[in-house]
Design a protein around this motif. Structure first.
Motif, PDB file in Angstrom:
ATOM      1  N   GLN A  69       6.539 -26.739 -25.691  1.00 25.80           N
ATOM      2  CA  GLN A  69       6.902 -25.816 -24.618  1.00 25.80           C
ATOM      3  C   GLN A  69       7.916 -26.507 -23.730  1.00 25.80           C
ATOM      4  O   GLN A  69       7.827 -27.703 -23.480  1.00 25.80           O
ATOM      5  CB  GLN A  69       5.688 -25.416 -23.801  1.00 25.80           C
ATOM      6  N   TRP A 113       3.911 -15.272  -6.432  1.00 23.76           N
ATOM      7  CA  TRP A 113       2.462 -15.049  -6.534  1.00 23.76           C
ATOM      8  C   TRP A 113       1.784 -15.238  -5.171  1.00 23.76           C
ATOM      9  O   TRP A 113       0.965 -14.424  -4.749  1.00 23.76           O
ATOM     10  CB  TRP A 113       1.866 -15.999  -7.596  1.00 23.76           C
ATOM     11  N   PRO A 123      -5.025 -22.919 -11.598  1.00 20.69           N
ATOM     12  CA  PRO A 123      -5.725 -22.132 -10.560  1.00 20.69           C
ATOM     13  C   PRO A 123      -4.816 -21.582  -9.481  1.00 20.69           C
ATOM     14  O   PRO A 123      -5.282 -20.833  -8.630  1.00 20.69           O
ATOM     15  CB  PRO A 123      -6.671 -23.162  -9.943  1.00 20.69           C
ATOM     16  N   ASP A 143      -1.790 -27.671 -12.396  1.00 18.58           N
ATOM     17  CA  ASP A 143      -0.925 -26.492 -12.293  1.00 18.58           C
ATOM     18  C   ASP A 143       0.532 -26.959 -12.250  1.00 18.58           C
ATOM     19  O   ASP A 143       0.821 -28.083 -11.837  1.00 18.58           O
ATOM     20  CB  ASP A 143      -1.263 -25.684 -11.023  1.00 18.58           C
ATOM     21  N   GLU A 187       1.282 -30.536 -13.777  1.00 22.45           N
ATOM     22  CA  GLU A 187       1.424 -30.807 -15.208  1.00 22.45           C
ATOM     23  C   GLU A 187       1.469 -29.498 -15.974  1.00 22.45           C
ATOM     24  O   GLU A 187       0.923 -28.491 -15.529  1.00 22.45           O
ATOM     25  CB  GLU A 187       0.220 -31.657 -15.650  1.00 22.45           C
ATOM     26  N   ILE A 221      -0.011 -27.552 -18.779  1.00 23.83           N
ATOM     27  CA  ILE A 221      -1.284 -27.619 -19.505  1.00 23.83           C
ATOM     28  C   ILE A 221      -1.065 -27.590 -21.018  1.00 23.83           C
ATOM     29  O   ILE A 221      -1.736 -28.288 -21.764  1.00 23.83           O
ATOM     30  CB  ILE A 221      -2.188 -26.450 -19.068  1.00 23.83           C
ATOM     31  N   PRO A 272      -8.421 -20.031 -15.036  1.00 30.55           N
ATOM     32  CA  PRO A 272      -8.576 -18.907 -14.096  1.00 30.55           C
ATOM     33  C   PRO A 272      -7.327 -18.034 -14.043  1.00 30.55           C
ATOM     34  O   PRO A 272      -6.617 -17.998 -13.056  1.00 30.55           O
ATOM     35  CB  PRO A 272      -8.810 -19.621 -12.763  1.00 30.55           C
TER      36      PRO A 272
HETATM   37  C1  LIG Z   1      -1.771 -15.871 -12.039  1.00 33.05           C
HETATM   38  S1  LIG Z   1      -1.769 -17.481 -11.467  1.00 33.05           S
HETATM   39  C2  LIG Z   1      -3.512 -17.849 -11.300  1.00 33.05           C
HETATM   40  C3  LIG Z   1      -4.077 -17.198 -10.127  1.00 33.05           C
HETATM   41  C4  LIG Z   1      -5.376 -17.807  -9.660  1.00 33.05           C
HETATM   42  N1  LIG Z   1      -6.483 -17.391 -10.507  1.00 33.05           N
HETATM   43  C5  LIG Z   1      -5.676 -17.427  -8.223  1.00 33.05           C
HETATM   44  O1  LIG Z   1      -6.831 -17.075  -7.956  1.00 33.05           O
HETATM   45  O2  LIG Z   1      -4.781 -17.552  -7.356  1.00 33.05           O
HETATM   46  C6  LIG Z   1      -1.379 -18.422 -12.904  1.00 33.05           C
HETATM   47  C7  LIG Z   1      -1.218 -19.902 -12.589  1.00 33.05           C
HETATM   48  O3  LIG Z   1      -1.131 -20.595 -13.827  1.00 33.05           O
HETATM   49  C8  LIG Z   1      -0.151 -21.587 -13.705  1.00 33.05           C
HETATM   50  N2  LIG Z   1       0.342 -21.875 -15.054  1.00 33.05           N
HETATM   51  C9  LIG Z   1       0.806 -20.986 -15.978  1.00 33.05           C
HETATM   52  N3  LIG Z   1       1.139 -21.627 -17.117  1.00 33.05           N
HETATM   53  C10 LIG Z   1       0.886 -22.947 -16.903  1.00 33.05           C
HETATM   54  C11 LIG Z   1       1.038 -24.114 -17.691  1.00 33.05           C
HETATM   55  N4  LIG Z   1       1.518 -24.046 -18.948  1.00 33.05           N
HETATM   56  N5  LIG Z   1       0.687 -25.294 -17.161  1.00 33.05           N
HETATM   57  C12 LIG Z   1       0.198 -25.366 -15.887  1.00 33.05           C
HETATM   58  N6  LIG Z   1       0.037 -24.301 -15.089  1.00 33.05           N
HETATM   59  C13 LIG Z   1       0.373 -23.104 -15.586  1.00 33.05           C
HETATM   60  C14 LIG Z   1       0.919 -20.982 -12.805  1.00 33.05           C
HETATM   61  O4  LIG Z   1       1.700 -21.985 -12.191  1.00 33.05           O
HETATM   62  C15 LIG Z   1       0.066 -20.209 -11.807  1.00 33.05           C
HETATM   63  O5  LIG Z   1      -0.235 -20.982 -10.691  1.00 33.05           O
END
Ligand SMILES: C[S@@+](CC[C@H](N)C(=O)[O-])C[C@H]1O[C@@H](n2cnc3c(N)ncnc32)[C@H](O)[C@@H]1O
Length: 240
Positions: free
Chosen positions: A3, A20, A57, A78, A107, A109, A128
């Motif tokens: 990725q 967001w 998160p 995150d 980082e 994920i 989450p």
């Molecule tokens: C929709 S938000 C999560 C919302 C969270 N459940 C809340 O209550 O605020 C998705 C999160 O996943 C993180 N994210 C998405 N893909 C990611 C990845 N490959 N590595 C790390 N973080 C990731 C984004 O940065 C974002 O903060």
């Protein structure tokens, strides 16, 4: 897993970041049914571990503090450089009071998944609402699906749970959301849309098979915006 890391540390990303946080600030009060549904599912999740690896998160806008303080230690990961500060604003005081130790790291994920599992072998794991966002971070949808589905194999010996998007699309302002339901079937995007009587175009988040076969899952509607709904799946998985 492959990725691009173009979003690591970025303030604007398709799955989180400033947009967001802004949305959550303004719309969170309209999300209470969804937030309650998440809380009800997490309340029923009792992994034996007292440590939690929290993957993606953001600032925990939709996560119940009562759930978080059940753990002695939370290690969050995150891409979003603002997530930690706002997460601490949202939950920090309660976590401190409960003695829950919180660390955050910036980082990706998907590129560091194996290393994270090795570094945190005694943790339960919660996604989450990040797995369904992967389609926005990688151009090749098939590749995104393969990477999303690989998670369950890597987690075969772990206790984990996930809240993830299945579908998203336009709805009419004021239209009722579908009634939540529970199933053990991995309904395809098309069958799920038919079952929920959704018309029009729906984005498939490629999470049909993220869970092991037969795991019970709860499907709930979430009105993210006045005219935009997500169908979100919530499930817990124990080692088999
Ligand atoms: C929709 S938000 C999560 C919302 C969270 N459940 C809340 O209550 O605020 C998705 C999160 O996943 C993180 N994210 C998405 N893909 C990611 C990845 N490959 N590595 C790390 N973080 C990731 C984004 O940065 C974002 O903060």
């Amino acid at each position: 897993m492959t990725q691009r890391d173009q979003y690591k540390g970025a303030y604007f990303t398709p799955s989180g970041g400033l947009v967001w946080h802004w949305r959550a600030l303004w719309r969170r009060r309209h999300w209470m049914d969804f937030i309650d549904a998440v809380a009800a599912e997490l309340q029923q999740w009792h992994p034996p571990q007292k440590k939690l690896l929290l993957l993606g998160p953001s600032a925990g806008w939709c996560l119940p503090t009562d759930f978080l303080i059940r753990f002695n230690e939370i290690n969050a990961v995150d891409l979003d450089p603002l997530a930690e500060r706002i997460f601490r604003f949202n939950h920090g005081r309660a976590l401190n009071r409960a003695g829950t130790k919180l660390t955050f790291e910036l980082e990706n994920i998907f590129t560091s998944f194996d290393a994270l599992l090795d570094r945190f072998p005694d943790h339960a794991i919660l996604f989450p609402n990040m797995l369904g966002q992967h389609i926005y971070h990688i151009d090749d949808t098939d590749q995104a699906r393969i990477e999303i589905e690989s998670v369950k194999t890597k987690l075969a010996t772990r206790h984990w749970a996930s809240i993830h998007d299945r579908l998203s699309g336009k709805i009419q302002s004021g239209a009722a959301l579908p009634t939540p339901f529970t199933t053990r079937e991995a309904l395809t995007a098309q069958i799920l849309a038919e079952q929920l009587k959704l018309s029009g175009e729906w984005i498939d988040h490629q999470t049909t098979h993220v869970l092991p076969d037969g795991v019970e899952r709860r499907l709930v509607g979430w009105r993210l915006l006045d005219t935009w709904m997500h169908v979100v799946e919530i499930a817990q998985v124990a080692p088999r």
